[in-house]
Design a protein around this motif. Structure first.
Motif, short mmCIF file in Angstrom:
data_model
loop_
_atom_site.label_atom_id
_atom_site.label_comp_id
_atom_site.label_asym_id
_atom_site.label_seq_id
_atom_site.Cartn_x
_atom_site.Cartn_y
_atom_site.Cartn_z
N GLY A 1 0.84 -1.21 0.00
CA GLY A 1 0.00 0.00 0.00
C GLY A 1 0.87 1.24 0.00
O GLY A 1 2.03 1.20 -0.41
N LEU A 2 0.28 2.32 0.49
CA LEU A 2 1.01 3.59 0.48
C LEU A 2 2.30 3.50 1.30
O LEU A 2 3.28 4.17 0.99
N SER B 1 0.41 -4.82 7.59
CA SER B 1 -0.97 -4.70 8.11
C SER B 1 -1.17 -5.53 9.37
O SER B 1 -2.17 -6.23 9.53
N ILE C 1 -6.91 -7.38 10.58
CA ILE C 1 -7.12 -7.77 9.18
C ILE C 1 -6.66 -9.20 8.95
O ILE C 1 -7.37 -10.02 8.38
N SER D 1 -5.49 -2.14 -0.41
CA SER D 1 -5.37 -2.02 1.06
C SER D 1 -6.69 -1.57 1.65
O SER D 1 -7.14 -2.08 2.69
N LEU E 1 -9.23 -3.26 4.49
CA LEU E 1 -9.71 -2.57 5.69
C LEU E 1 -11.23 -2.65 5.78
O LEU E 1 -11.79 -2.92 6.84
N1 PHE Z 1 -0.06 -2.12 4.76
C1 PHE Z 1 -0.52 -0.97 4.07
C2 PHE Z 1 0.62 -0.16 3.51
O1 PHE Z 1 1.74 -0.55 3.49
C3 PHE Z 1 -1.24 -0.04 4.94
C4 PHE Z 1 -2.40 -0.58 5.58
C5 PHE Z 1 -2.56 -0.34 6.85
C6 PHE Z 1 -3.31 -1.32 4.89
C7 PHE Z 1 -3.62 -0.82 7.46
C8 PHE Z 1 -4.35 -1.83 5.49
C9 PHE Z 1 -4.49 -1.59 6.78
O2 PHE Z 1 0.39 0.93 3.07
#
Ligand code: PHE
Length: 487
Positions: free
Chosen positions: A29-30, A228, A233, A325, A329
């Protein structure tokens, strides 16, 4: 559709691949795109990459295994997973469950920004996006930020509405391979630019003098967020997995995928930023929004004719990463609502969607009508506040309590037996040591660091971590500790 979830069968992955891809889709993800490259650039390139690799494949994998096995063992989402094993420990499940409810709304706000950038690259081209002030003008816009946020949310809600196999799995099977291909493509393109090799060397060649406590703590924090962990999750995702699938192998696949994307993100972003920001001559790169929404569009614009097409591909990649992502969630929130209220899956998703949209609008107002609220000091917004509470405070607390719960209360054997249902688990001894001792200690250190950095004495962190931890442990005031550390 069945009216009550009692009669509704629990969702399930079609198999191991669906599970691995979904875990990886949540993980990538971000965080991979805007935090990993920045941290690597800051902490000696290869030195950071190497440390991260070691941590992810020891502590990270152990925690992933713990959470997914807990889910599969109980066949419940996170609140039920804790309370069904020890009713007194339900509060940990509740704390963990709160995290995705806090993160989803603001994650979708950023998803909205990404959607807007993709839209603008397509509609107006690189020149418009790279123009001075574009980002600031957009995120404070009192109408379009809401519009794009809601478009992004509806997209993700739509996928979850189609179900685990027909929605999430299918979407991931398209988006994840494309994401990987786009990341490889852009990396190659960037590396072919004049001067990029110097930047690549800066990213890859380790500078071992940067190895410090501070680096390790940052790598650990990044690992939690990126995988995560500690937000329910992975427990939910584990609960959808069949007993015959090999858990240990699957979680290694998830961590591996996540690491590869982080690594590629660095390959595309660090050389680009190296050229644009003069990293080699003391320039610095900021993590977070400004990197991908301001710096990179500027770099792309400098690439001439290819700028618009590179911008489109890059923001499509970011959109896929953010959407997959956000989908995880929303799925986690929905599954928690479903398990706790016994509403049907569709009704639970409807409740979740209303919550996410309303909360998202509220947090987004922090950039326009509520801009006067600066919860963490001048220049901070509501989004920063919720990000801090969820990631820097709640996640470490949940992670420590989860380790204590499994390591000391229900005992590691419960989880080891679960893992052994489908595979040999020859590293069970090492895993136990990590869960009982190593992980909790490391996580408590992260928690202390996060809170000190935010509230007590940000300057303190400029000194080396072991120094000031020493002072924290010997309970001096931060001012005295700082003076002592400087002396
Ligand atoms: N793991 C995701 C990322 O690296 C961020 C994320 C956080 C996604 C929480 C889902 C839940 O950006």
């Amino acid at each position: 559709m069945a009216e009550q979830s009692k009669h509704e069968e629990r969702s399930a992955w079609s198999g191991k691949l669906g599970f691995i891809l979904a875990g990886a889709a949540s993980a990538v993800g971000l965080g991979n795109l805007w935090r990993f490259p920045t941290l690597a650039a800051k902490y000696g390139g290869g030195t950071f990459i190497f440390t991260y690799f070691i941590l992810a494949f020891t502590v990270g994998i152990s925690l992933l295994l713990l959470e997914t096995a807990l889910g599969r063992h109980t066949k419940l989402s996170v609140v039920g997973a804790f309370s069904s094993l020890r009713s007194r420990w339900k509060f940990v499940g509740i704390l963990a469950a709160l995290v995705p409810f806090i993160i989803t709304p603001y994650y979708c706000i950023i998803g909205g920004w990404v959607t807007k950038y993709l839209f603008s690259y397509v509609a107006e081209g690189s020149g418009a996006v790279a123009a001075e002030g574009f980002f600031g003008a957009f995120i404070t816009d009192p109408v379009f930020t809401y519009v794009f946020m809601i478009i992004f949310m509806l997209l993700c809600i739509g996928v979850v509405a189609l179900g685990v196999q027909n929605g999430i799995e299918k979407a991931n099977k398209v988006m994840m391979p494309l994401l990987l291909i786009m990341a490889i493509g852009i990396s190659i393109f960037v590396l072919c630019q004049p001067g990029a090799m110097e930047g690549a060397a800066y990213y890859l060649i380790p500078d071992w003098s940067m190895l410090s406590g501070e680096l390790v703590i940052n790598a650990l924090g990044q690992m939690f967020y990126s995988l995560s962990l500690a937000m329910g999750i992975m427990v939910t995702y584990g609960s959808y997995l069949n007993k015959k699938e090999n858990l240990a192998q699957s979680v290694a696949g998830i961590a591996g995928f996540d690491l590869v994307v982080s690594f590629l993100a660095g390959l595309m972003i660090v050389p680009a930023a190296y050229m644009a920001l003069g990293l080699g001559d003391g320039g610095t790169m900021n993590a977070g929004p400004s990197l991908i929404f301001v710096t990179l569009p500027g770099v792309f614009e400098g690439m001439g004719g290819a700028a618009t097409i590179i911008g489109i591909i890059f923001f499509l990649l970011v959109l896929f990463a953010a959407a997959t992502s956000a989908i995880s969630l929303i799925e986690a929130c929905t599954s928690i609502i479903q398990d706790e209220t016994k509403l049907s899956r569709n009704k639970s998703l409807a409740v979740c969607s209303i919550f996410v949209i309303v909360a998202g609008c509220f947090i987004n107002a922090g950039y326009n009508v509520l801009i006067g609220i600066e919860p963490l000091g001048p220049g901070t917004q509501l989004l920063d506040f919720f990000d801090f509470i969820s990631n820097s405070v709640m996640m470490p607390i949940v992670a420590v309590l989860t380790c204590v719960f499994v390591g000391w209360i229900i005992k590691p054997k419960t989880i080891i037996d679960e893992v052994r249902q489908s595979a040999k688990f020859s590293l069970a001894g090492v895993w136990t040591v990590i869960i009982k001792y190593i992980a909790p200690i490391l996580i408590i250190i992260i928690l202390i660091v996060n809170v000190v950095k935010m509230f007590v004495a940000p300057e303190l962190l400029a000194t080396s971590i072991p120094d000031w931890l020493f002072h924290v442990i010997y309970s001096m005031s931060p001012e005295d500790a700082l003076a002592a550390a400087a002396a």
